[in-house]
Design a protein around this motif. Structure first.
Motif: not given
Length: 226
Positions: A90-97, A47-61
C-alpha cells in the motif's frame, strides 16, 4: 523494468488496494476496466504477481475457488490463491500515485493513471493532466507541420487519415482543458480541512471530473491518439 511491466504492476497494486482478489478475477478486472489491458493473458499476469509477492508488496492466501471460474481454470492450485496487498505494498502504491513525471503523460500510462485518479491527490492530478496536455500539444504541432509539408504528395485517403488523427488529438486536448478547469474550480471553491469531505458527501461533488453534459469523452487509452 520495462514500461509495460511497470504500468502493469501499478494497475495490479491499485486494483488490489480496493479488495483482495483471485488471479482470475484480477485478470478480468484488468481486461474489462482498463482498456490498455484488453488483450491480456494470465500467463503475463502470473509472473507479475510472483514478482510483487517476492518484493513483499503482496501476500498469497489460499481459499476456495470462486464460483465464476470456468472448469478449465480449476485444474491447478493457482485458482485457489487470493492476492492481498500488504502494508508495504500500500505504501509503495501511494508512492507510485504521487509520481507525476513524463512517464505518466504517455498514452498507455496516462490511461491507467487516470483510472486511479479517485485515489490520487488533486495536486498530482493537476500535474499529470497538464503534462498530458503539453505532450499532446507538442504531438499536434508535429502532426500539423508534417501534414503541411507532405500534403501535396498524399492521396485523398491518406490525407483523410492524417486529418482524422489530428482531430482525435484535438478532441483529447479539449477534454483535458475541461478537466483541468474543473480541477481548478474545485480547488478554489472547496473549503480546507475535514469540512471539505463533508461538503463533498453532501453535494455529490464529482472531484475533478466535469459534470456530464452530453456527447462523448475521449477514451484516455484510445489508440487513435498514438
Amino acid at each position: 523494468m520495462s514500461r509495460r511491466s511497470g504500468i502493469l504492476e501499478f494497475a495490479v497494486l491499485g486494483l488490489l488496494r480496493e479488495s483482495p482478489m483471485h488471479g482470475y478475477e484480477l485478470r478480468k478486472r484488468l481486461n474489462t476496466s482498463l482498456g490498455v489491458f484488453r488483450a491480456f493473458s494470465y500467463g503475463t499476469l502470473y509472473p507479475c504477481l510472483k514478482a510483487l509477492v517476492a518484493s513483499g508488496w503482496l501476500i498469497e492466501e489460499t481459499d476456495g475457488a470462486p464460483e465464476d471460474v470456468p472448469p478449465a481454470a480449476l485444474t491447478g492450485r493457482r485458482a485457489k490463491i487470493v492476492y492481498r496487498l500488504t502494508a508495504a505494498g500500500k505504501e509503495h502504491f501511494e508512492e507510485l500515485l504521487a509520481h507525476s513525471g513524463p512517464d505518466a503523460w504517455e498514452d498507455e500510462h496516462f490511461g491507467v493513471r487516470f483510472a486511479f485518479f479517485g485515489q490520487t491527490s488533486r495536486d498530482v492530478r493537476m500535474r499529470v493532466l497538464e503534462g498530458r496536455r503539453s505532450r499532446l500539444e507538442e504531438r499536434l504541432e508535429r502532426m500539423r507541420t508534417s501534414l503541411a509539408r507532405s500534403r501535396e504528395r498524399l492521396d485523398d485517403y491518406t490525407l483523410e487519415l492524417q486529418r482524422h488523427g489530428m482531430e482525435s488529438v484535438e478532441r483529447e486536448v479539449r477534454w483535458l482543458n475541461e478537466l483541468i478547469e474543473s480541477e481548478r474550480a474545485g480547488r478554489d471553491q472547496r473549503p480546507p480541512g475535514p469540512a471539505a469531505q463533508d461538503q463533498k458527501n453532501q453535494s455529490g461533488d464529482t472531484g475533478g471530473l466535469p459534470r456530464h453534459r452530453g456527447g462523448s469523452r475521449p477514451d484516455p487509452s484510445d489508440d487513435t491518439t498514438t
